[in-house]
Motif scaffolding. Sequence first.
Motif, PDB file in Angstrom:
ATOM      1  N   HIS A 189       0.814  -1.221   0.000  1.00 43.97           N
ATOM      2  CA  HIS A 189       0.000   0.000   0.000  1.00 43.97           C
ATOM      3  C   HIS A 189       0.843   1.265   0.000  1.00 43.97           C
ATOM      4  O   HIS A 189       0.476   2.269  -0.583  1.00 43.97           O
ATOM      5  N   ASN A 190       1.979   1.209   0.671  1.00 39.98           N
ATOM      6  CA  ASN A 190       2.767   2.433   0.814  1.00 39.98           C
ATOM      7  C   ASN A 190       3.820   2.637  -0.259  1.00 39.98           C
ATOM      8  O   ASN A 190       4.153   3.766  -0.583  1.00 39.98           O
ATOM      9  N   PHE A 191       4.376   1.539  -0.775  1.00 42.54           N
ATOM     10  CA  PHE A 191       5.552   1.720  -1.630  1.00 42.54           C
ATOM     11  C   PHE A 191       5.387   1.271  -3.080  1.00 42.54           C
ATOM     12  O   PHE A 191       6.239   1.561  -3.916  1.00 42.54           O
TER      13      PHE A 191
ATOM     14  N   LYS B  59       3.008  -0.362 -10.804  1.00 41.55           N
ATOM     15  CA  LYS B  59       2.990  -1.684 -11.431  1.00 41.55           C
ATOM     16  C   LYS B  59       3.745  -2.706 -10.579  1.00 41.55           C
ATOM     17  O   LYS B  59       4.865  -2.454 -10.153  1.00 41.55           O
ATOM     18  N   ILE B  60       3.103  -3.847 -10.373  1.00 48.14           N
ATOM     19  CA  ILE B  60       3.742  -4.910  -9.595  1.00 48.14           C
ATOM     20  C   ILE B  60       3.792  -6.181 -10.442  1.00 48.14           C
ATOM     21  O   ILE B  60       2.844  -6.478 -11.166  1.00 48.14           O
TER      22      ILE B  60
ATOM     23  N   LYS C  84      -3.442  -1.688  -4.383  1.00 44.06           N
ATOM     24  CA  LYS C  84      -4.401  -0.595  -4.368  1.00 44.06           C
ATOM     25  C   LYS C  84      -5.015  -0.427  -5.747  1.00 44.06           C
ATOM     26  O   LYS C  84      -4.426  -0.832  -6.756  1.00 44.06           O
ATOM     27  N   GLU C  85      -6.182   0.206  -5.772  1.00 41.78           N
ATOM     28  CA  GLU C  85      -6.823   0.472  -7.051  1.00 41.78           C
ATOM     29  C   GLU C  85      -5.889   1.321  -7.912  1.00 41.78           C
ATOM     30  O   GLU C  85      -5.242   2.237  -7.408  1.00 41.78           O
ATOM     31  N   GLY C  86      -5.818   0.986  -9.165  1.00 38.90           N
ATOM     32  CA  GLY C  86      -4.988   1.779 -10.066  1.00 38.90           C
ATOM     33  C   GLY C  86      -3.605   1.193 -10.279  1.00 38.90           C
ATOM     34  O   GLY C  86      -2.893   1.607 -11.185  1.00 38.90           O
ATOM     35  N   VAL C  87      -3.222   0.238  -9.418  1.00 41.49           N
ATOM     36  CA  VAL C  87      -1.912  -0.413  -9.603  1.00 41.49           C
ATOM     37  C   VAL C  87      -2.092  -1.574 -10.589  1.00 41.49           C
ATOM     38  O   VAL C  87      -3.005  -2.383 -10.452  1.00 41.49           O
TER      39      VAL C  87
ATOM     40  N   THR D   9       7.585  -2.790  -8.497  1.00 42.56           N
ATOM     41  CA  THR D   9       7.689  -3.769  -7.417  1.00 42.56           C
ATOM     42  C   THR D   9       7.670  -5.182  -8.007  1.00 42.56           C
ATOM     43  O   THR D   9       6.847  -5.468  -8.881  1.00 42.56           O
ATOM     44  N   ILE D  10       8.569  -6.029  -7.544  1.00 40.92           N
ATOM     45  CA  ILE D  10       8.506  -7.438  -7.926  1.00 40.92           C
ATOM     46  C   ILE D  10       8.519  -8.282  -6.656  1.00 40.92           C
ATOM     47  O   ILE D  10       9.026  -7.845  -5.617  1.00 40.92           O
TER      48      ILE D  10
END
Length: 400
Positions: free
Chosen positions: A114-116, A120-121, A136-139, A170-171
């Motif tokens: 949520h914070n970092f 895109k993950i 989160k929404e939008g990611v 983020t991976i």
Amino acid sequence: MKFTDEELIVVEKLEILKNEAGSHSPGIFTFRQKLPELEIKIDACFLSNPYATDLFIEYFNKEILETGKIRDLLECYPSQNGVIAEILADFLDINAKNIFIGNGAIEIIQAVIHNFTEKKIMINIPTFSSYYEYVKEGVEVVYNELSKKEDYSLDIANYIAKVKFHRPDTIVLINPNNPNGAYTRVSDVQRILDELWFVKNIIIDESFIHFAYESKNYQLVSMANLVEDNPNLIVIKSMSKDFGVAGIRAGYGIMKKEYVQTLLSNGYLWNSNGLAEYFFRLYARSDFAMRYDILRVRYIIETLEFIKELRQLPYIKVYPSMANFVLIELTNGILASEFVAKLLITYGIYIRICDDKIGLEGQFIRLASRSRSENNYIIESLKSCLEMNSVLDMVNETVV
Ligand SMILES: *Cc1c(COP(=O)(O)O)cnc(C)c1O
């Protein structure tokens, strides 16, 4: 597969329970409450080391219950997040400012994502579902589908190329992975860190790392100490599985100081509890650590024996695993849901259906290793269940 009318009622109830539980399996308490007619002899769905739980209980009885200290644990506030981090710092040889304590690893996964995570993950599948459910929404979520042909192991070169192509911020690498137990070696992780230095957050989930090893003497491996040289690395560790204490909700994350600071300034002051604090103090003690390590190795050896015996059984494929569980594919046309129901009703063994895991193609179940005697019972039951039902199905087919 054949069920009696009575069994069919149970099968239906099981289906409802499963749907109500969402992407995680219904826990043992729910079962006892909603299906009192079922006697669960062995919970091989939950992935914990039973010997570790025994050890914790032994200490807990002696030091907390018998001394009356339980009152302090219940009546007083636990220590603050940063104080518990300091308890772990020496033991882990990591600066306390790099340690964030979570109410279970799940809280850290949620907090970090949520914070970092910004845009895109990228997540390998099959995986532990929270990693994509908590975005989160939008990611945007990009899935890296592990290949069935390669037994769902991680192909490092292919993975690195994919990350370079998609450029996620983020991976996530679960090591060993859940639900299949595939392990990525330290040298390969190092290669990922070297080549993917530009990725903002590299999460490595080591919730099953105490079951993995690279040397003949089963020495513990961990990437936690690489955080110092790799500020984009975040190591997340649940204590639930390898220490057998899911009920007390204890986990920690190792990450750069600024991240820990950001999270702490959002709250999380007393997010631990008295039991978890007692556990962490124990975890950092050399007498406990020494005894734990002996039974960790014993459990690994017994799990290896268990897997070897599973491989002798007909009609299943056992996937390679370096965790305390195995992913199993049913290769004789039996449906995973029916097989799981049959094992539960006839033998009292509860295992995880993996038909809802994205990224798995086929009929899969996940089976945990338990104590040696429980494992023996599981092997015998699986054997007779597989043989009986396969023979029955063949007879049915010839009749038709
Ligand atoms: C079980 C599990 C968690 C969550 O653990 P808790 O500490 O019980 O919240 C996190 N990651 C993986 C891969 C898990 O299997």
